[in-house]
Scaffold this active site. Sequence first.
Site, mmCIF file in Angstrom:
data_model
loop_
_atom_site.group_PDB
_atom_site.id
_atom_site.type_symbol
_atom_site.label_atom_id
_atom_site.label_comp_id
_atom_site.label_asym_id
_atom_site.label_seq_id
_atom_site.Cartn_x
_atom_site.Cartn_y
_atom_site.Cartn_z
ATOM 1 N N TYR A 1 0.814 -1.348 0.117
ATOM 2 C CA TYR A 1 -0.159 -0.057 -0.123
ATOM 3 C C TYR A 1 0.885 1.280 0.014
ATOM 4 O O TYR A 1 0.640 2.272 -0.922
ATOM 5 C CB TYR A 1 -1.052 0.069 1.225
ATOM 6 C CG TYR A 1 -1.842 0.911 1.095
ATOM 7 C CD1 TYR A 1 -2.923 0.932 0.376
ATOM 8 C CD2 TYR A 1 -1.648 2.170 2.265
ATOM 9 C CE1 TYR A 1 -3.693 2.251 0.427
ATOM 10 C CE2 TYR A 1 -2.589 3.190 1.938
ATOM 11 C CZ TYR A 1 -3.578 3.223 0.953
ATOM 12 O OH TYR A 1 -4.769 4.184 1.108
ATOM 13 N N LYS B 1 1.139 4.190 -3.238
ATOM 14 C CA LYS B 1 0.726 5.546 -2.776
ATOM 15 C C LYS B 1 2.104 6.256 -3.291
ATOM 16 O O LYS B 1 1.990 7.571 -3.745
ATOM 17 C CB LYS B 1 0.499 5.684 -1.464
ATOM 18 C CG LYS B 1 -1.071 5.253 -1.360
ATOM 19 C CD LYS B 1 -2.204 5.610 -2.336
ATOM 20 C CE LYS B 1 -3.578 5.348 -1.897
ATOM 21 N NZ LYS B 1 -4.606 5.726 -3.122
#
Length: 243
Positions: A148, A152
């Site tokens: 994750y 990002k």
Amino acid sequence: MGKFTGRRALVTGAGAGIGRGLAIKLVGMGAQVFALSRTADHLESLKAECPAVQTICVDLSDWTATREAVEKITPIDLLVNNAAYATLAPFLTTSPESFDKVFNVNVKAVMNVSQVVAGDLITRGQRGCIVNLSSQAGQRALKDHTVYCSSKGALDMLTKVMALELAPKGIRVNAVSPTVVMTAMGRVGWSDPAKAEPMLARIPQGRFAEVDDVVNAVVYLLSEESNMVNGHLLPVDGGFLAA
């Protein structure tokens, strides 16, 4: 007349949470809103709550189906790439399947949808605006967030390259980087004080973000009030990244 009267807006991941709140807000501000989600039940619920919204059910991880769905609704003036997927695991046990699934939605789909929307804007010689929903996790490492955080971080740099290349064509691109947001899912995931308190201790304002905090930041970046803001990553984190 509303701030976005006459503008056509597409919000991905609009069935719930931030995307849903944003879709409803933009309708209230005069935009013609297209809400995209892979979950038909969420879209039906949104349509019942806000009949003016037009819904699109497609899985963003499917490159071709997504491209075809977005092409059908152009022209789009305002794009918010909000959809995201998260899976948590320690670095040493993170699987290639998780990596592919997260990056397909969080990075690759953003490129795909944005290529269609921006390409159409350029062909028509029109100005536009794109906002990507990133995260504080793109700039600060979080335990068990290997994929994750990486996705990002990649989205942040994608945002900057898009801004660099598209601004001369009249298209601004920015990102919003929230801390934990109190969506329905966020409340479930962060309701345990043992989990929440260490994170809250790192946020100078001492609270998590509400959906409206994020929606309002996105609206600002979509509006003419921010017409000299380009390639920016706007934290909505109560000071987390400053601490």
